[in-house]
Design a protein around this motif. Sequence first.
Motif, PDB file in Angstrom:
ATOM      1  N   GLU A  44     -38.678  -2.533   4.089  1.00 51.49           N
ATOM      2  CA  GLU A  44     -39.164  -3.744   4.742  1.00 51.49           C
ATOM      3  C   GLU A  44     -40.691  -3.782   4.791  1.00 51.49           C
ATOM      4  N   LEU A  45     -41.305  -2.627   5.052  1.00 49.32           N
ATOM      5  CA  LEU A  45     -42.756  -2.571   5.191  1.00 49.32           C
ATOM      6  C   LEU A  45     -43.485  -2.346   3.870  1.00 49.32           C
ATOM      7  N   GLY A  46     -42.743  -1.951   2.834  1.00 46.79           N
ATOM      8  CA  GLY A  46     -43.370  -1.656   1.561  1.00 46.79           C
ATOM      9  C   GLY A  46     -44.048  -0.299   1.529  1.00 46.79           C
ATOM     10  N   VAL A  47     -43.475   0.657   2.287  1.00 49.98           N
ATOM     11  CA  VAL A  47     -44.019   2.017   2.324  1.00 49.98           C
ATOM     12  C   VAL A  47     -42.963   2.985   1.807  1.00 49.98           C
ATOM     13  N   ARG A  48     -43.224   4.281   1.939  1.00 51.82           N
ATOM     14  CA  ARG A  48     -42.312   5.287   1.402  1.00 51.82           C
ATOM     15  C   ARG A  48     -41.580   6.000   2.539  1.00 51.82           C
ATOM     16  N   PHE A  49     -40.388   6.489   2.202  1.00 54.99           N
ATOM     17  CA  PHE A  49     -39.566   7.194   3.188  1.00 54.99           C
ATOM     18  C   PHE A  49     -39.329   8.623   2.756  1.00 54.99           C
ATOM     19  N   VAL A  50     -39.322   9.532   3.760  1.00 53.27           N
ATOM     20  CA  VAL A  50     -38.937  10.911   3.510  1.00 53.27           C
ATOM     21  C   VAL A  50     -38.075  11.372   4.690  1.00 53.27           C
ATOM     22  N   ALA A  51     -36.952  12.005   4.388  1.00 57.45           N
ATOM     23  CA  ALA A  51     -36.069  12.512   5.439  1.00 57.45           C
ATOM     24  C   ALA A  51     -36.778  13.626   6.188  1.00 57.45           C
ATOM     25  N   LEU A  52     -36.787  13.528   7.520  1.00 56.77           N
ATOM     26  CA  LEU A  52     -37.557  14.500   8.304  1.00 56.77           C
ATOM     27  C   LEU A  52     -37.046  14.552   9.735  1.00 56.77           C
ATOM     28  N   ASP A  53     -36.603  15.734  10.138  1.00 53.52           N
ATOM     29  CA  ASP A  53     -36.219  16.017  11.516  1.00 53.52           C
ATOM     30  C   ASP A  53     -37.172  17.099  12.007  1.00 53.52           C
TER      31      ASP A  53
END
Length: 232
Positions: A44-53
Amino acid sequence: MTTSLITGGNKGLGRETARRLHAAGHDVWIGARDEQAGRATADELGVRFVALDVTRQDTIDAAVATIAAAGGLDVLVNNAAIADGMATPFVDTDVAAMNAIMDTNVLGPMRLAIACWPLLQASPAPVVVNVSSSLGSLGRSTTDPELFEHGYLPVAYPASKAALNMVTVKLARALPRARVNAVNPGFSATDLNDHLGPLTVEVGVEPIVQAALLGPDGPTGTFFEAEGVVAW
């Protein structure tokens, strides 16, 4: 291009920080435990995602490796946090729940800072922003009975933010070339407080963004809010 990682970036203050930094020209990574929500927000924002806990070292190591492979990191925003109920008296504190809060709110940023250390050292202008709270201010919590912070009953969340403030001071000393600061977004309406806060996230995010955009000549080892310096 400046690259930023925001933990807990799929909603609330983290999401708005991601939006603002992306608008400022940053290459933004959203880190989140909920992969579906994180990816949806990133798209939605046009950024990148990385799985992180932030409570799991394996996900931290994998996330940092992904970001390193993509080019490195300049700005770390430690935003992910959890809290206890807003009306729990000291004697009714759930110590196990407090342990979980400390794990997320204090050890989480510590884990990230240590894991990101090589990337921050390699950055020409490293920045770390620890999203704290005025509830972690010993000055406000002990000096004026009229202040909201003085009358706040629960201990776990304020204690975690007071500890995070100390982490900020120590990290600033350990990374003298970086701008490392704690910020108070104020009582903003987020899931953390069941949206009871009177401030919008658009208002609350201001000091976070200000700290994230600091240049090499900016302050470090400080605790501030939109109105100025907060007493430790």
